[in-house]
Design a protein around this motif. Structure first.
Motif, PDB file in Angstrom:
ATOM      1  N   VAL A 102       0.842  -1.204   0.000  1.00  0.00           N
ATOM      2  CA  VAL A 102       0.000   0.000   0.000  1.00  0.00           C
ATOM      3  C   VAL A 102       0.876   1.252   0.000  1.00  0.00           C
ATOM      4  CG1 VAL A 102      -1.675   1.360   1.325  1.00  0.00           C
ATOM      5  CG2 VAL A 102      -2.017  -1.092   1.047  1.00  0.00           C
ATOM      6  N   GLU A 103       1.930   1.257   0.817  1.00  0.00           N
ATOM      7  CA  GLU A 103       2.835   2.406   0.866  1.00  0.00           C
ATOM      8  C   GLU A 103       3.535   2.615  -0.472  1.00  0.00           C
ATOM      9  OE1 GLU A 103       6.825   3.980   3.219  1.00  0.00           O
ATOM     10  OE2 GLU A 103       5.757   2.231   3.984  1.00  0.00           O
ATOM     11  N   THR A 104       4.014   1.539  -1.076  1.00  0.00           N
ATOM     12  CA  THR A 104       4.687   1.632  -2.364  1.00  0.00           C
ATOM     13  C   THR A 104       3.752   2.194  -3.427  1.00  0.00           C
ATOM     14  OG1 THR A 104       6.113  -0.240  -1.799  1.00  0.00           O
ATOM     15  CG2 THR A 104       5.920   0.303  -4.137  1.00  0.00           C
ATOM     16  N   VAL A 105       2.534   1.693  -3.469  1.00  0.00           N
ATOM     17  CA  VAL A 105       1.549   2.170  -4.439  1.00  0.00           C
ATOM     18  C   VAL A 105       1.178   3.624  -4.139  1.00  0.00           C
ATOM     19  CG1 VAL A 105      -0.837   1.865  -5.214  1.00  0.00           C
ATOM     20  CG2 VAL A 105       0.646  -0.123  -4.973  1.00  0.00           C
ATOM     21  N   SER A 106       0.973   3.952  -2.884  1.00  0.00           N
ATOM     22  CA  SER A 106       0.522   5.290  -2.489  1.00  0.00           C
ATOM     23  C   SER A 106       1.540   6.379  -2.786  1.00  0.00           C
ATOM     24  CB  SER A 106       0.208   5.316  -0.990  1.00  0.00           C
ATOM     25  OG  SER A 106      -0.851   4.452  -0.687  1.00  0.00           O
ATOM     26  N   ASN A 107       2.817   6.050  -2.747  1.00  0.00           N
ATOM     27  CA  ASN A 107       3.858   7.053  -2.931  1.00  0.00           C
ATOM     28  C   ASN A 107       4.265   7.264  -4.383  1.00  0.00           C
ATOM     29  OD1 ASN A 107       4.030   7.714  -0.207  1.00  0.00           O
ATOM     30  ND2 ASN A 107       5.443   6.031   0.197  1.00  0.00           N
ATOM     31  N   ALA A 108       3.662   6.554  -5.293  1.00  0.00           N
ATOM     32  CA  ALA A 108       3.997   6.708  -6.711  1.00  0.00           C
ATOM     33  C   ALA A 108       3.462   8.032  -7.245  1.00  0.00           C
ATOM     34  CB  ALA A 108       3.414   5.551  -7.519  1.00  0.00           C
ATOM     35  N   GLY A 109       4.214   8.650  -8.124  1.00  0.00           N
ATOM     36  CA  GLY A 109       3.759   9.864  -8.789  1.00  0.00           C
ATOM     37  C   GLY A 109       2.768   9.550  -9.893  1.00  0.00           C
ATOM     38  N   ALA A 110       2.843   8.356 -10.439  1.00  0.00           N
ATOM     39  CA  ALA A 110       1.915   7.894 -11.476  1.00  0.00           C
ATOM     40  C   ALA A 110       2.046   6.390 -11.612  1.00  0.00           C
ATOM     41  CB  ALA A 110       2.203   8.563 -12.819  1.00  0.00           C
ATOM     42  N   HIS A 111       0.953   5.756 -12.003  1.00  0.00           N
ATOM     43  CA  HIS A 111       0.962   4.331 -12.336  1.00  0.00           C
ATOM     44  C   HIS A 111       1.140   4.212 -13.842  1.00  0.00           C
ATOM     45  CE1 HIS A 111      -0.420   2.954  -8.428  1.00  0.00           C
ATOM     46  NE2 HIS A 111      -1.398   3.829  -8.468  1.00  0.00           N
ATOM     47  N   LEU A 112       2.085   3.401 -14.278  1.00  0.00           N
ATOM     48  CA  LEU A 112       2.315   3.158 -15.697  1.00  0.00           C
ATOM     49  C   LEU A 112       1.847   1.749 -16.011  1.00  0.00           C
ATOM     50  CD1 LEU A 112       5.949   4.579 -16.019  1.00  0.00           C
ATOM     51  CD2 LEU A 112       3.777   5.819 -15.977  1.00  0.00           C
ATOM     52  N   VAL A 113       0.893   1.636 -16.920  1.00  0.00           N
ATOM     53  CA  VAL A 113       0.308   0.328 -17.227  1.00  0.00           C
ATOM     54  C   VAL A 113       0.067   0.194 -18.725  1.00  0.00           C
ATOM     55  CG1 VAL A 113      -0.808   0.101 -14.968  1.00  0.00           C
ATOM     56  CG2 VAL A 113      -2.060   1.147 -16.851  1.00  0.00           C
ATOM     57  N   GLY A 114      -0.163  -1.034 -19.138  1.00  0.00           N
ATOM     58  CA  GLY A 114      -0.562  -1.308 -20.507  1.00  0.00           C
ATOM     59  C   GLY A 114      -2.081  -1.283 -20.610  1.00  0.00           C
ATOM     60  N   ALA A 115      -2.594  -1.397 -21.816  1.00  0.00           N
ATOM     61  CA  ALA A 115      -4.035  -1.286 -22.056  1.00  0.00           C
ATOM     62  C   ALA A 115      -4.831  -2.404 -21.386  1.00  0.00           C
ATOM     63  CB  ALA A 115      -4.318  -1.270 -23.558  1.00  0.00           C
ATOM     64  N   ALA A 116      -4.308  -3.628 -21.372  1.00  0.00           N
ATOM     65  CA  ALA A 116      -5.047  -4.738 -20.748  1.00  0.00           C
ATOM     66  C   ALA A 116      -5.153  -4.543 -19.236  1.00  0.00           C
ATOM     67  CB  ALA A 116      -4.375  -6.074 -21.075  1.00  0.00           C
ATOM     68  N   THR A 117      -4.061  -4.167 -18.598  1.00  0.00           N
ATOM     69  CA  THR A 117      -4.088  -3.904 -17.162  1.00  0.00           C
ATOM     70  C   THR A 117      -5.007  -2.733 -16.861  1.00  0.00           C
ATOM     71  OG1 THR A 117      -1.861  -4.787 -16.863  1.00  0.00           O
ATOM     72  CG2 THR A 117      -2.679  -3.297 -15.148  1.00  0.00           C
ATOM     73  N   TYR A 118      -4.921  -1.693 -17.670  1.00  0.00           N
ATOM     74  CA  TYR A 118      -5.788  -0.533 -17.460  1.00  0.00           C
ATOM     75  C   TYR A 118      -7.262  -0.934 -17.529  1.00  0.00           C
ATOM     76  CZ  TYR A 118      -8.362   3.736 -18.124  1.00  0.00           C
ATOM     77  OH  TYR A 118      -9.293   4.733 -17.995  1.00  0.00           O
ATOM     78  N   ALA A 119      -7.639  -1.721 -18.514  1.00  0.00           N
ATOM     79  CA  ALA A 119      -9.043  -2.136 -18.658  1.00  0.00           C
ATOM     80  C   ALA A 119      -9.512  -2.918 -17.429  1.00  0.00           C
ATOM     81  CB  ALA A 119      -9.218  -2.968 -19.921  1.00  0.00           C
ATOM     82  N   GLU A 120      -8.677  -3.821 -16.934  1.00  0.00           N
ATOM     83  CA  GLU A 120      -9.032  -4.589 -15.734  1.00  0.00           C
ATOM     84  C   GLU A 120      -9.172  -3.669 -14.527  1.00  0.00           C
ATOM     85  OE1 GLU A 120      -6.098  -7.624 -15.207  1.00  0.00           O
ATOM     86  OE2 GLU A 120      -6.569  -8.575 -17.123  1.00  0.00           O
ATOM     87  N   TRP A 121      -8.211  -2.789 -14.335  1.00  0.00           N
ATOM     88  CA  TRP A 121      -8.235  -1.881 -13.190  1.00  0.00           C
ATOM     89  C   TRP A 121      -9.420  -0.925 -13.261  1.00  0.00           C
ATOM     90  CZ3 TRP A 121      -2.640   0.192 -12.087  1.00  0.00           C
ATOM     91  CH2 TRP A 121      -1.835  -0.860 -11.656  1.00  0.00           C
ATOM     92  N   ALA A 122      -9.676  -0.360 -14.442  1.00  0.00           N
ATOM     93  CA  ALA A 122     -10.763   0.616 -14.600  1.00  0.00           C
ATOM     94  C   ALA A 122     -12.124  -0.017 -14.353  1.00  0.00           C
ATOM     95  CB  ALA A 122     -10.714   1.248 -15.985  1.00  0.00           C
TER      96      ALA A 122
END
Length: 138
Positions: free
Chosen positions: A39-59
């Motif tokens: 959670v800390e690692t994810v929370s401190n990111a300036g941006a998440h970089l993902v591909g289209a398939a991961t983005y679709a799943e997350w969205a």
């Protein structure tokens, strides 16, 4: 300049994804300390970089999710690397088309510090100065 961190969950025997792309295997045996670190690692990111398939799943999942990961997953800007995706309507999302390495270099230069968190198990960054962070699971 921001650094690029590849966060990838992996088992000690090299397992990174189940055939159905579910992430349930990552939760088995995870301690509270391990969850807090992720959670800390994810929370401190300036941006998440993902591909289209991961983005679709997350969205499809995160906008209505709850729990410790929901807030950072919904609030942190996302950059989707895709030459075919035409729209991205989830939160603060930008589509980056074209050369992956050129886009990552540009994003690193645009940010004055911190890190960009890449979370793609099928993409290998061969250029651009990647700092790998592996979360090993038993």
């Amino acid at each position: 300049m921001a650094s690029l961190v590849l966060k990838m969950s992996i088992s000690l025997d090299g397992y990174v994804a189940s055939p159905d792309r579910s992430g349930d295997w990552k939760l088995a045996g995870r301690s509270d300390d391990a969850r807090d670190w992720v959670v800390e690692t994810v929370s401190n990111a300036g941006a998440h970089l993902v591909g289209a398939a991961t983005y679709a799943e997350w969205a499809a999942y995160w906008p209505s999710a709850s729990g410790p990961f929901a807030e950072p997953m919904n609030e942190i800007p996302k950059v989707v690397f895709s030459n075919s995706l035409r729209s991205a309507d989830w939160g603060e999302t930008t589509i980056a088309a074209g050369d992956l390495a050129d886009n990552i270099t540009r994003l690193k230069r645009e940010r004055s510090g911190g890190y960009l968190l890449a979370q793609m198990s099928t993409t290998v960054f061969s250029r651009g100065g990647v700092a790998h962070v592996f979360a090993a699971h038993p």
